[in-house]
Write an enzyme that holds these catalytic residues in place. Structure first.
Site, PDB file in Angstrom:
ATOM      1  N   LYS A   1      20.529 -15.980   5.392  1.00 18.29           N
ATOM      2  CA  LYS A   1      20.087 -14.495   4.797  1.00 18.29           C
ATOM      3  C   LYS A   1      20.695 -13.633   5.729  1.00 18.29           C
ATOM      4  O   LYS A   1      21.102 -12.456   5.209  1.00 18.29           O
ATOM      5  CB  LYS A   1      18.606 -14.693   4.817  1.00 18.29           C
ATOM      6  CG  LYS A   1      17.724 -13.340   4.557  1.00 18.29           C
ATOM      7  CD  LYS A   1      16.618 -13.778   3.940  1.00 18.29           C
ATOM      8  CE  LYS A   1      15.452 -13.703   5.251  1.00 18.29           C
ATOM      9  NZ  LYS A   1      15.363 -12.185   5.660  1.00 18.29           N
TER      10      LYS A   1
ATOM     11  N   GLY B   1      13.473  -6.010   4.461  1.00 19.84           N
ATOM     12  CA  GLY B   1      13.349  -5.138   5.619  1.00 19.84           C
ATOM     13  C   GLY B   1      14.684  -5.152   5.974  1.00 19.84           C
ATOM     14  O   GLY B   1      15.278  -3.894   6.601  1.00 19.84           O
TER      15      GLY B   1
ATOM     16  N   SER C   1      14.699  -6.168  18.287  1.00 16.43           N
ATOM     17  CA  SER C   1      15.101  -6.024  16.839  1.00 16.43           C
ATOM     18  C   SER C   1      16.451  -5.908  16.683  1.00 16.43           C
ATOM     19  O   SER C   1      17.433  -4.990  16.825  1.00 16.43           O
ATOM     20  CB  SER C   1      14.500  -4.789  16.181  1.00 16.43           C
ATOM     21  OG  SER C   1      14.903  -4.764  14.830  1.00 16.43           O
TER      22      SER C   1
ATOM     23  N   GLN D   1      17.611  -6.100  13.512  1.00 11.95           N
ATOM     24  CA  GLN D   1      17.869  -5.037  12.556  1.00 11.95           C
ATOM     25  C   GLN D   1      18.016  -3.550  12.841  1.00 11.95           C
ATOM     26  O   GLN D   1      18.913  -2.822  12.407  1.00 11.95           O
ATOM     27  CB  GLN D   1      16.628  -4.974  11.428  1.00 11.95           C
ATOM     28  CG  GLN D   1      16.307  -6.336  10.938  1.00 11.95           C
ATOM     29  CD  GLN D   1      15.096  -6.460   9.971  1.00 11.95           C
ATOM     30  OE1 GLN D   1      14.223  -5.542   9.869  1.00 11.95           O
ATOM     31  NE2 GLN D   1      14.856  -7.491   9.011  1.00 11.95           N
TER      32      GLN D   1
ATOM     33  N   ASP E   1      10.969 -15.989  13.404  1.00 12.02           N
ATOM     34  CA  ASP E   1      10.949 -16.068  12.121  1.00 12.02           C
ATOM     35  C   ASP E   1      10.301 -17.547  11.944  1.00 12.02           C
ATOM     36  O   ASP E   1       9.831 -17.948  10.664  1.00 12.02           O
ATOM     37  CB  ASP E   1      12.341 -16.065  11.281  1.00 12.02           C
ATOM     38  CG  ASP E   1      12.818 -14.574  11.133  1.00 12.02           C
ATOM     39  OD1 ASP E   1      11.884 -13.600  11.107  1.00 12.02           O
ATOM     40  OD2 ASP E   1      13.848 -14.465  10.962  1.00 12.02           O
TER      41      ASP E   1
ATOM     42  N   LYS F   1       5.616  -7.920  10.048  1.00  5.38           N
ATOM     43  CA  LYS F   1       6.817  -8.767   9.215  1.00  5.38           C
ATOM     44  C   LYS F   1       6.280  -8.539   7.865  1.00  5.38           C
ATOM     45  O   LYS F   1       5.611  -7.713   7.270  1.00  5.38           O
ATOM     46  CB  LYS F   1       6.670 -10.357   9.519  1.00  5.38           C
ATOM     47  CG  LYS F   1       7.436 -10.485  11.063  1.00  5.38           C
ATOM     48  CD  LYS F   1       8.958  -9.841  10.827  1.00  5.38           C
ATOM     49  CE  LYS F   1       9.465 -10.177  12.404  1.00  5.38           C
ATOM     50  NZ  LYS F   1      10.837  -9.736  12.496  1.00  5.38           N
TER      51      LYS F   1
ATOM     52  N   ARG G   1       1.744 -11.666   9.995  1.00  8.32           N
ATOM     53  CA  ARG G   1       1.654 -13.227  10.066  1.00  8.32           C
ATOM     54  C   ARG G   1       0.595 -13.913  10.821  1.00  8.32           C
ATOM     55  O   ARG G   1       0.321 -15.062  10.657  1.00  8.32           O
ATOM     56  CB  ARG G   1       3.213 -13.862  10.494  1.00  8.32           C
ATOM     57  CG  ARG G   1       4.202 -13.283   9.363  1.00  8.32           C
ATOM     58  CD  ARG G   1       5.517 -13.990   9.448  1.00  8.32           C
ATOM     59  NE  ARG G   1       6.432 -13.614   8.438  1.00  8.32           N
ATOM     60  CZ  ARG G   1       7.559 -13.733   8.146  1.00  8.32           C
ATOM     61  NH1 ARG G   1       8.359 -13.978   9.278  1.00  8.32           N
ATOM     62  NH2 ARG G   1       8.271 -13.439   7.316  1.00  8.32           N
TER      63      ARG G   1
HETATM   64  C1  S3P Z   1      16.511 -10.190  11.073  1.00  9.90           C
HETATM   65  C2  S3P Z   1      15.935  -9.778  12.175  1.00  9.90           C
HETATM   66  C3  S3P Z   1      14.643 -10.126  12.437  1.00  9.90           C
HETATM   67  C4  S3P Z   1      14.216 -10.918  11.453  1.00  9.90           C
HETATM   68  C5  S3P Z   1      14.630 -10.890  10.030  1.00  9.90           C
HETATM   69  C6  S3P Z   1      16.138 -10.834   9.869  1.00  9.90           C
HETATM   70  C7  S3P Z   1      18.130  -9.740  11.015  1.00  9.90           C
HETATM   71  O1  S3P Z   1      13.813  -8.960  12.283  1.00  9.90           O
HETATM   72  O2  S3P Z   1      12.688 -11.362  11.651  1.00  9.90           O
HETATM   73  O3  S3P Z   1      14.056 -11.923   9.310  1.00  9.90           O
HETATM   74  O4  S3P Z   1      18.879 -10.232  10.080  1.00  9.90           O
HETATM   75  O5  S3P Z   1      18.669  -9.082  11.767  1.00  9.90           O
HETATM   76  P1  S3P Z   1      13.852  -7.734  13.347  1.00  9.90           P
HETATM   77  O6  S3P Z   1      14.946  -7.032  13.616  1.00  9.90           O
HETATM   78  O7  S3P Z   1      12.702  -6.676  12.597  1.00  9.90           O
HETATM   79  O8  S3P Z   1      13.110  -8.401  14.736  1.00  9.90           O
END
Ligand code: S3P
Length: 426
Positions: A21, A93, A166, A168, A314, A340, A344
């Site tokens: 993903k 997200g 993070s 993201q 995760d 999340k 969780r």
């Molecule tokens: C992700 C980063 C994580 C993870 C999410 C996917 C990514 O989130 O929990 O399922 O693909 O960069 P965070 O950046 O909020 O930690």
């Protein structure tokens, strides 16, 4: 949708999982702003990565979908178009936070909304750096989706240290850095998954990395390409734990992503005594992949904290199930679990309570004693894919048939999950 799951005799067989993903989101977004066509092979099948494709289409990008092969006609760094309606990131997200980085470099306003769960997830974490780079970002109550990003080009380059671990947020800043003059740097004290760094390089960006520090040079020439997405190790986690817990199990999981920033899961399980083996390691589209082989084995007590909490964030829901039925688990430094797709920690506690499993909760973690009997129960996914799948695994070793309510939540990352599980249990 409700899903019935009966205790399993043993799990046997081999599976190949849908694409990762995290990697799929990044590859699609970069393909969209590259020059020329890209072909993404084994693109993730979950609804979240579908949301990313729909958002890109709304921005004027031509996307052809042929099963799990996606063709994207890149429109170049300056070719995205103002969408006629707000974008819908669904439950994702990753879509809203990472795409906002790209939108910060577009000279038009874009609004992105999401479902009920996404609408209460924190966005200040991307708003602060994007504003520092010169974009105008508005959000409901200054923190929640829908958010509206009015970009500018060029952006100002910054050096940014996210206040939480993070990937993201890191990605959002690096993607905005594509549209910034000069060099944009992200510093992180706790390392997070580095798929963006790898994918940016694959598409031709100049990304320099040193421990705790990633720098991207602005206005790279991104070139469309064929890109292969490995199987999702976070999806593999559910089958790994299931096989460890159900006596007599022996399964193979082929073509799984083994990026070292994601394999803390394997180190953790092997450290607990799990019989997990890795073979056929190779590199595809910049990422490591390989096959996993796992047999039922007893596992000892686990402790997850510090950098491990970020690396396993995760996987913690299903590792909690392993802890309860196996050797116990204590988690700390994982307050991110509370923001999340659902809280969780609360979701684990509520579902364990239904099954008579004891769990102590703290603000940033929890503790589950090991060797507990899981009573037959009706579990509630609370609309969270990883909670649905974690308790489907719990059901395999419960005292009788269980029900997962809102089981369809699994399709956010892994629509095939229940059918694969049934095949392995047959
Ligand atoms: C992700 C980063 C994580 C993870 C999410 C996917 C990514 O989130 O929990 O399922 O693909 O960069 P965070 O950046 O909020 O930690």
């Amino acid at each position: 949708m409700q899903q019935q799951i009966s205790p399993a005799g043993r799990l046997k067989g081999a599976v190949r999982l849908p694409g990762d993903k995290s990697i799929s989101h990044r590859a699609a977004m970069l393909a969209a702003i590259a020059e020329g066509q890209s072909t993404l092979v084994n693109y993730a099948t979950g609804a979240d990565c579908g949301s990313t494709l729909k958002c890109l289409q709304a921005l004027g990008v031509a996307v052809g979908i042929d099963g799990t092969t996606i063709r994207i006609d890149g429109c170049g760094l300056e070719g995205l178009q103002a969408p006629p309606v707000p974008l819908d990131a669904g439950n994702s997200g990753s879509t809203i936070r990472m795409l906002s980085g790209i939108l910060a470099g577009q000279p038009f306003p874009t609004t992105i909304a999401g479902d009920e769960s996404l609408s209460v997830r924190p966005m200040q974490r991307i708003m602060a750096p994007l504003r520092a780079m010169g974009a105008v970002v508005e959000a409901r109550d200054e923190k929640f989706p829908p958010i509206t990003v009015t970009g500018r080009r060029p952006l100002k380059s910054i050096s940014y240290t996210p206040p939480m671990a993070s990937a993201q947020v890191k990605t959002c800043v690096l993607f905005a850095g594509i549209y910034a003059e000069g060099e944009t740097t992200v510093e992180e004290s706790i390392p997070t998954r580095d798929h963006s760094e790898m994918a940016l390089r694959e598409f031709g960006a100049d990304v320099a990395t040193a421990p705790g520090r990633i720098t991207i040079a602005g206005f790279p020439k991104l070139q469309g390409r064929e890109f292969h997405v490995p199987g999702d190790i976070s999806s593999a986690a559910f089958f790994l734990v299931a096989a460890l817990l159900v006596p007599g199990s022996h399964i193979a999981i082929e073509g799984v992503g083994l990026n070292p920033s994601r394999t803390a899961l394997l180190d953790y399980l092997i450290g607990l005594g799990a019989a997990v083996q890795v073979s056929r390691i190779e590199q595809v589209s910049g990422e490591m992949t390989g096959d996993l082989d796992v047999r039922h084995s007893p596992t000892g007590p686990g402790v997850i904290g510090g950098a491990m909490a970020a690396a396993l964030i995760d996987e913690i829901p299903v590792l909690a199930v392993l802890g309860a039925a196996g050797g116990g688990l204590t988690v700390r430094d994982a307050a991110e679990l509370r923001v999340k797709e659902t809280d969780r920690i609360a979701a684990l506690a509520a579902n364990f309570q239904r099954a008579g499993v004891h769990m102590d909760v703290s603000p940033d973690g929890f503790s589950v004693p090991g060797g507990q009997k899981i009573r037959a129960a009706s579990f509630d996914s609370m609309g969270d894919h990883r909670i649905a799948m974690a308790f489907a695994v719990a059901a395999l070793c419960a005292g009788g048939p269980c029900t997962i309510e809102e089981a369809q939540a699994a399709s956010v990352s892994f629509p095939e999950f229940y059918s694969y599980l049934a095949r392995l249990a047959a």
